[in-house]
Design a protein around this motif. Structure first.
Motif, PDB file in Angstrom:
ATOM      1  N   ASP A 185     -18.686   1.317  -8.602  1.00  8.34           N
ATOM      2  CA  ASP A 185     -18.298   1.416  -7.306  1.00  8.34           C
ATOM      3  C   ASP A 185     -18.541   2.490  -6.462  1.00  8.34           C
ATOM      4  O   ASP A 185     -18.875   2.434  -5.297  1.00  8.34           O
ATOM      5  CB  ASP A 185     -16.418   1.656  -7.526  1.00  8.34           C
ATOM      6  CG  ASP A 185     -15.683   1.681  -6.188  1.00  8.34           C
ATOM      7  OD1 ASP A 185     -15.911   0.598  -5.401  1.00  8.34           O
ATOM      8  OD2 ASP A 185     -15.158   2.723  -6.045  1.00  8.34           O
ATOM      9  N   ALA A 186     -18.776   3.809  -7.330  1.00  9.65           N
ATOM     10  CA  ALA A 186     -19.049   4.969  -6.489  1.00  9.65           C
ATOM     11  C   ALA A 186     -19.580   6.208  -7.236  1.00  9.65           C
ATOM     12  O   ALA A 186     -20.301   5.722  -8.140  1.00  9.65           O
ATOM     13  CB  ALA A 186     -17.638   5.369  -5.670  1.00  9.65           C
ATOM     14  N   ASP A 188     -17.911   7.003  -9.554  1.00  8.48           N
ATOM     15  CA  ASP A 188     -17.301   6.650 -11.074  1.00  8.48           C
ATOM     16  C   ASP A 188     -17.942   5.360 -11.626  1.00  8.48           C
ATOM     17  O   ASP A 188     -18.525   4.614 -10.646  1.00  8.48           O
ATOM     18  CB  ASP A 188     -15.848   6.620 -10.927  1.00  8.48           C
ATOM     19  CG  ASP A 188     -15.105   5.380  -9.895  1.00  8.48           C
ATOM     20  OD1 ASP A 188     -15.786   5.632  -8.910  1.00  8.48           O
ATOM     21  OD2 ASP A 188     -14.566   4.799 -10.200  1.00  8.48           O
ATOM     22  N   TYR A 192     -14.512  -2.732  -9.308  1.00 11.39           N
ATOM     23  CA  TYR A 192     -13.207  -3.054  -8.700  1.00 11.39           C
ATOM     24  C   TYR A 192     -13.394  -4.466  -7.661  1.00 11.39           C
ATOM     25  O   TYR A 192     -14.399  -4.192  -6.714  1.00 11.39           O
ATOM     26  CB  TYR A 192     -12.658  -1.881  -7.695  1.00 11.39           C
ATOM     27  CG  TYR A 192     -12.772  -0.585  -8.519  1.00 11.39           C
ATOM     28  CD1 TYR A 192     -11.366  -0.022  -9.126  1.00 11.39           C
ATOM     29  CD2 TYR A 192     -13.945   0.251  -8.658  1.00 11.39           C
ATOM     30  CE1 TYR A 192     -11.356   1.399  -9.500  1.00 11.39           C
ATOM     31  CE2 TYR A 192     -13.782   1.433  -9.338  1.00 11.39           C
ATOM     32  CZ  TYR A 192     -12.458   2.050  -9.502  1.00 11.39           C
ATOM     33  OH  TYR A 192     -12.456   3.262 -10.300  1.00 11.39           O
ATOM     34  N   GLY A 367      -9.761   4.364  -9.834  1.00  9.05           N
ATOM     35  CA  GLY A 367      -9.085   4.140  -8.463  1.00  9.05           C
ATOM     36  C   GLY A 367      -7.910   3.057  -8.431  1.00  9.05           C
ATOM     37  O   GLY A 367      -8.169   2.107  -9.280  1.00  9.05           O
ATOM     38  N   TYR A 369      -6.915   1.173  -5.385  1.00  9.79           N
ATOM     39  CA  TYR A 369      -7.143   0.256  -4.683  1.00  9.79           C
ATOM     40  C   TYR A 369      -6.053  -0.695  -4.575  1.00  9.79           C
ATOM     41  O   TYR A 369      -5.922  -1.793  -4.740  1.00  9.79           O
ATOM     42  CB  TYR A 369      -8.425  -0.684  -5.171  1.00  9.79           C
ATOM     43  CG  TYR A 369      -9.556   0.043  -4.730  1.00  9.79           C
ATOM     44  CD1 TYR A 369      -9.924   0.437  -3.557  1.00  9.79           C
ATOM     45  CD2 TYR A 369     -10.664   0.371  -5.809  1.00  9.79           C
ATOM     46  CE1 TYR A 369     -11.190   1.238  -3.286  1.00  9.79           C
ATOM     47  CE2 TYR A 369     -11.651   1.138  -5.587  1.00  9.79           C
ATOM     48  CZ  TYR A 369     -12.006   1.463  -4.229  1.00  9.79           C
ATOM     49  OH  TYR A 369     -13.119   2.114  -3.901  1.00  9.79           O
ATOM     50  N   TRP A 414     -11.219  -1.532   3.273  1.00 10.51           N
ATOM     51  CA  TRP A 414     -11.099  -2.400   2.079  1.00 10.51           C
ATOM     52  C   TRP A 414      -9.595  -2.918   2.176  1.00 10.51           C
ATOM     53  O   TRP A 414      -9.441  -3.935   1.496  1.00 10.51           O
ATOM     54  CB  TRP A 414     -11.426  -1.695   0.734  1.00 10.51           C
ATOM     55  CG  TRP A 414     -10.473  -0.324   0.430  1.00 10.51           C
ATOM     56  CD1 TRP A 414     -10.974   1.158   0.610  1.00 10.51           C
ATOM     57  CD2 TRP A 414      -9.248  -0.160  -0.039  1.00 10.51           C
ATOM     58  NE1 TRP A 414      -9.838   1.800   0.474  1.00 10.51           N
ATOM     59  CE2 TRP A 414      -8.937   1.109  -0.168  1.00 10.51           C
ATOM     60  CE3 TRP A 414      -8.355  -1.111  -0.610  1.00 10.51           C
ATOM     61  CZ2 TRP A 414      -7.721   1.477  -0.745  1.00 10.51           C
ATOM     62  CZ3 TRP A 414      -7.248  -0.651  -1.251  1.00 10.51           C
ATOM     63  CH2 TRP A 414      -6.750   0.657  -1.352  1.00 10.51           C
ATOM     64  N   TRP A 471     -10.037   9.283   4.499  1.00 10.97           N
ATOM     65  CA  TRP A 471     -11.244   9.273   3.193  1.00 10.97           C
ATOM     66  C   TRP A 471     -12.360   8.123   3.703  1.00 10.97           C
ATOM     67  O   TRP A 471     -11.721   7.097   3.996  1.00 10.97           O
ATOM     68  CB  TRP A 471     -10.368   8.789   1.912  1.00 10.97           C
ATOM     69  CG  TRP A 471     -11.017   9.170   0.672  1.00 10.97           C
ATOM     70  CD1 TRP A 471     -12.275   8.667   0.366  1.00 10.97           C
ATOM     71  CD2 TRP A 471     -10.364   9.531  -0.390  1.00 10.97           C
ATOM     72  NE1 TRP A 471     -12.382   8.797  -1.151  1.00 10.97           N
ATOM     73  CE2 TRP A 471     -11.483   9.402  -1.539  1.00 10.97           C
ATOM     74  CE3 TRP A 471      -9.201  10.300  -0.669  1.00 10.97           C
ATOM     75  CZ2 TRP A 471     -11.088   9.865  -2.711  1.00 10.97           C
ATOM     76  CZ3 TRP A 471      -9.118  10.672  -2.191  1.00 10.97           C
ATOM     77  CH2 TRP A 471     -10.048  10.542  -2.969  1.00 10.97           C
ATOM     78  N   GLU A 588     -17.940  11.515  -1.532  1.00  7.61           N
ATOM     79  CA  GLU A 588     -18.485  10.674  -2.768  1.00  7.61           C
ATOM     80  C   GLU A 588     -19.353   9.593  -2.086  1.00  7.61           C
ATOM     81  O   GLU A 588     -19.392   9.636  -0.555  1.00  7.61           O
ATOM     82  CB  GLU A 588     -17.083   9.988  -3.217  1.00  7.61           C
ATOM     83  CG  GLU A 588     -17.337   8.870  -4.374  1.00  7.61           C
ATOM     84  CD  GLU A 588     -16.394   8.840  -5.294  1.00  7.61           C
ATOM     85  OE1 GLU A 588     -15.349   9.444  -5.110  1.00  7.61           O
ATOM     86  OE2 GLU A 588     -16.243   8.020  -6.363  1.00  7.61           O
ATOM     87  N   TRP A 593     -19.120   1.768   1.703  1.00  2.47           N
ATOM     88  CA  TRP A 593     -19.673   2.666   2.740  1.00  2.47           C
ATOM     89  C   TRP A 593     -21.193   2.612   2.908  1.00  2.47           C
ATOM     90  O   TRP A 593     -21.391   2.353   4.083  1.00  2.47           O
ATOM     91  CB  TRP A 593     -19.329   4.193   2.403  1.00  2.47           C
ATOM     92  CG  TRP A 593     -17.977   4.516   1.887  1.00  2.47           C
ATOM     93  CD1 TRP A 593     -16.796   3.593   2.537  1.00  2.47           C
ATOM     94  CD2 TRP A 593     -17.576   5.452   1.312  1.00  2.47           C
ATOM     95  NE1 TRP A 593     -15.698   4.132   1.964  1.00  2.47           N
ATOM     96  CE2 TRP A 593     -15.836   5.274   1.279  1.00  2.47           C
ATOM     97  CE3 TRP A 593     -17.900   6.730   0.601  1.00  2.47           C
ATOM     98  CZ2 TRP A 593     -15.191   6.239   0.591  1.00  2.47           C
ATOM     99  CZ3 TRP A 593     -17.146   7.763  -0.006  1.00  2.47           C
ATOM    100  CH2 TRP A 593     -15.762   7.321   0.039  1.00  2.47           C
TER     101      TRP A 593
HETATM  102  O1  9MR Z   1     -11.961   4.646  -0.524  1.00  5.40           O
HETATM  103  C1  9MR Z   1     -10.823   4.934  -1.195  1.00  5.40           C
HETATM  104  C2  9MR Z   1      -9.845   5.455  -0.189  1.00  5.40           C
HETATM  105  O2  9MR Z   1      -9.355   4.546   0.845  1.00  5.40           O
HETATM  106  C3  9MR Z   1      -8.666   5.994  -0.840  1.00  5.40           C
HETATM  107  O3  9MR Z   1      -7.857   6.667   0.159  1.00  5.40           O
HETATM  108  C4  9MR Z   1      -8.994   6.898  -2.043  1.00  5.40           C
HETATM  109  C5  9MR Z   1      -7.683   7.214  -2.786  1.00  5.40           C
HETATM  110  O4  9MR Z   1      -7.098   6.482  -3.472  1.00  5.40           O
HETATM  111  O5  9MR Z   1      -9.857   6.184  -3.069  1.00  5.40           O
HETATM  112  C6  9MR Z   1     -11.087   5.832  -2.466  1.00  5.40           C
HETATM  113  O6  9MR Z   1     -11.780   4.937  -3.345  1.00  5.40           O
HETATM  114  C7  9MR Z   1     -12.256   5.388  -4.649  1.00  5.40           C
HETATM  115  C8  9MR Z   1     -11.805   4.830  -5.645  1.00  5.40           C
HETATM  116  O7  9MR Z   1     -10.412   5.032  -5.735  1.00  5.40           O
HETATM  117  C9  9MR Z   1     -12.272   5.299  -6.891  1.00  5.40           C
HETATM  118  N1  9MR Z   1     -13.825   5.231  -6.689  1.00  5.40           N
HETATM  119  C10 9MR Z   1     -14.091   5.867  -5.651  1.00  5.40           C
HETATM  120  C11 9MR Z   1     -13.651   5.388  -4.591  1.00  5.40           C
HETATM  121  C12 9MR Z   1     -14.226   6.125  -3.375  1.00  5.40           C
HETATM  122  O8  9MR Z   1     -13.927   7.675  -3.229  1.00  5.40           O
END
Ligand code: 9MR
Length: 607
Positions: A185-186, A188, A192, A367, A369, A414, A471, A588, A593
């Motif tokens: 995903d990112a 991490d 997802y 995360g 989501y 998302w 975020w 991140e 993105w």
């Molecule tokens: O993009 C997500 C953001 O909208 C949320 O506010 C945030 C907290 O829940 O999580 C972001 O997504 C992250 C995900 O939960 C875990 N992998 C990294 C993602 C980007 O930071």
């Protein structure tokens, strides 16, 4: 590179700058240059309430254009008193230009039709770099520093079971699935479905838009550096298929009954579990039992990985993207297209049967989501399925949705995906009456107008003026830019394309930080994203980010990491950012993105 080698010896846990960063310039502009046509702006911070003189000089110091600034005044998004320079009328191709504003001098910049000829490829490469279940090879990755052994290969997992954060005991499931592949995903290594969905859609939509508008794809076979290059298929599709194949594996097998919380929107102690027919739903995610530490190459991940319970939102993400897949691969690979269609239809039926199963399994290590309004996911999936099949059931679902009556859509994100469905319906041929298509196009143009309305409110003149920066704010700018680009396709009015340019200019340097949020691009690029493998800031044995990765960007509304917490309350929205690996809420990188970056960069590179 050398600097960090010297500094980091014996000090792996002390964050050191990965590479020297050049000093900020007082003249803020896109650090990668300008296209000959379209808006060209710079911003300076200056307390003067009177306009300042500006000059644009060429490499020999000769004045090529001149004028006076517009005094914008105090700007709440940057926290500064700013002046804007508009030199749009200057379109002469060349290098070494500088802008002189008041006493301030810009860095040299270029005006060139080739301004965006690399970014689409580097932005797409993000996805190859983050593939799970395959070795990342130096010859595709751009160098040996980015190569790594296969990780999570194979990846077989069963459902999370046991106590969640509120003491609810999740029963798990009695099967394991092979869920090898997909993209991390990112920063991490979670995979997802919900966030993968908008990312996959965006890459596939770029392909569909370029076909619909008769633009040659920049990603024809062999254009991208990926193992599939040379297989006769567009490389953008090859990259998207890597994720699509993983999505298909996340679907719950036929004949599966699971105990799930039905109709419950928030994790609470004592949640009731009800047995349902979950066949055809999609598991929400595949994730680690615990957050793994940084730095960490994916193949060194020691953790247990688990499937999370299916959710209605993940199921509809699967339905929407598999429907896209079914129509795109119809001629390219009929068997794959058929698998996608079957999965999409099964998923949609499963979501209708289980319309209120929210992602509640609240365990640490990944995360959430979570999304407790799935009406937009239903609309989106119905739209994609209708486009693919023409079936009246999907059309009815579409028309019954409140989202079909939206007058001014928002940019997608998302958890808010209705606009994705509208974009597909407005773009692609279908059985929808022409008048309906025209109406949907008008709603997207209305959205674009609303975004442009924001440009005048913001000191840095971007079509984005939220009360607070969320975020991943850079992706909001890009998701707006996609709507602006479609509005330009539909109307040919240049103001919409200018809105796209204002957006990308902000990301590439026209911002109060004088930073480019994209690695490898601009004089002061992103260097230290929150990423477990691109972790040179923590350990010189790890690589820096490859070029083309986009930071989530300024965020003043959910500053949750240790760096952001320190800054909280002390920064204007566009200043709430740090180029630090530990700043996961600010810096991140993520698939959802980078995908709109690929889309927008490709759009801007069209001739
Ligand atoms: O993009 C997500 C953001 O909208 C949320 O506010 C945030 C907290 O829940 O999580 C972001 O997504 C992250 C995900 O939960 C875990 N992998 C990294 C993602 C980007 O930071």
């Amino acid at each position: 590179m050398r600097i960090s080698h010297m500094l980091a010896a014996g000090a792996a846990l002390i964050a050191t700058p990965a590479a020297a960063q050049v000093a900020p310039s007082p003249v803020h502009m896109n650090q990668t240059g300008f296209l000959p046509t379209g808006v060209k702006r710079a911003v300076v911070q200056n307390g003067s309430t009177k306009p300042l003189q500006w000059r644009l000089v060429d490499a020999a110091g000769r004045t090529q254009a001149s004028g006076t600034t517009s005094v914008f005044g105090n700007d709440r998004w940057s926290g500064s008193h700013v002046h804007q320079v508009d030199f749009s009328a200057f379109g002469k191709t060349g290098r070494g230009y500088r802008l002189i504003v008041g006493g301030a001098r810009s860095r040299p910049f270029s005006v060139s039709p080739a301004t965006y000829n690399r970014l689409p490829y580097d932005a797409l490469a993000y996805f190859y770099h983050n593939r799970a279940g395959t070795p990342i090879l130096a010859r595709f990755a751009g160098g040996p520093q980015w190569a790594r052994p296969a990780a999570h290969l194979p990846e077989r997992a069963s459902c999370v079971r046991g106590k969640d954060s509120k003491g609810n005991v999740w029963p798990g499931c009695d099967y394991t699935l092979d869920v090898t592949g997909g993209w991390y995903d990112a920063g991490d290594h979670g995979k997802y479905v919900v966030n993968g969905g908008i990312s996959l859609w965006t890459l596939l939509n770029l392909y569909e838009r370029q076909r619909a508008s008769g633009t040659a794809s920049p990603f024809q076979d062999r254009k991208a550096a990926i193992p599939e290059a040379g297989n006769g298929v567009n490389d953008l599709l090859d990259e998207a298929r890597w994720e699509m194949e993983f999505f298909l594996k996340m679907q719950v097998p036929e004949g599966t009954r699971l105990k799930l919380p039905v109709g419950i929107k928030r994790t609470e102690p004592g949640m009731k579990f009800t047995e349902v027919n979950a066949s055809g739903m999609a598991h929400h995610k595949l994730a680690s039992e615990k957050w793994t530490s940084l730095p960490m190459a994916p193949h060194a991940d020691p953790g247990k990985r688990q499937l999370f319970p299916p959710s209605t939102s993940a199921t509809l993400n699967l339905a929407a993207t598999a429907a896209q897949c079914a129509r795109i691969w119809r001629e390219i690979d009929p068997a794959f297209s058929g698998r996608c269609l079957a999965a999409a239809e099964r998923a949609f039926a499963a979501a209708k049967r289980n319309a209120e199963i929210y992602a509640l399994a609240d365990f640490t290590g990944s995360g959430a989501y979570g999304d407790n309004d799935v009406s937009d996911e239903f609309y989106w999936a119905a739209a994609e399925l209708f486009l693919t099949t023409g079936q009246p059931d999907y059309e009815q679902a579409l028309k019954a949705s409140q989202h079909s009556r939206t007058q001014v859509p928002t940019e997608a994100s998302w958890p808010r995906v209705a606009t994705l469905g509208t974009m597909s319906l407005a773009l692609l041929p279908s059985k929808l009456p022409a008048a309906d298509v025209q109406r949907l196009r008008r709603t997207l143009v209305a959205a674009a107008d609303a975004f442009l309305g924001d440009t005048g409110k913001v000191g840095y003149a971007i079509p984005y003026a939220p009360a607070g920066y969320p975020w991943g704010s850079t992706s909001s700018v890009l998701n707006r830019a996609m709507v602006l680009a479609l509005a330009h396709d539909f109307t040919r009015n240049p103001r919409y394309r200018n809105g796209v340019i204002d957006g990308i200019d902000y990301l590439l340097g026209r911002n109060p930080l004088d930073r480019s949020f994209v690695s490898g691009y601009g004089a002061r690029p992103l260097q230290n994203p929150h990423h477990r493998f691109w972790a040179r800031q923590l350990d010189p044995k790890f690589p820096p980010p490859p070029p083309g990765a986009l930071s989530g960007g300024p965020n003043n509304t959910s500053m949750t990491d240790e760096i952001a917490t320190e800054m909280k309350g002390k920064c204007a929205p566009q200043m709430c950012w740090a180029d630090h690996i530990r700043a996961f809420s600010l810096n991140e990188v993520a698939v959802n993105w980078n995908a709109p970056l690929v889309w927008v960069a490709s759009y801007l590179d069209e001739k």
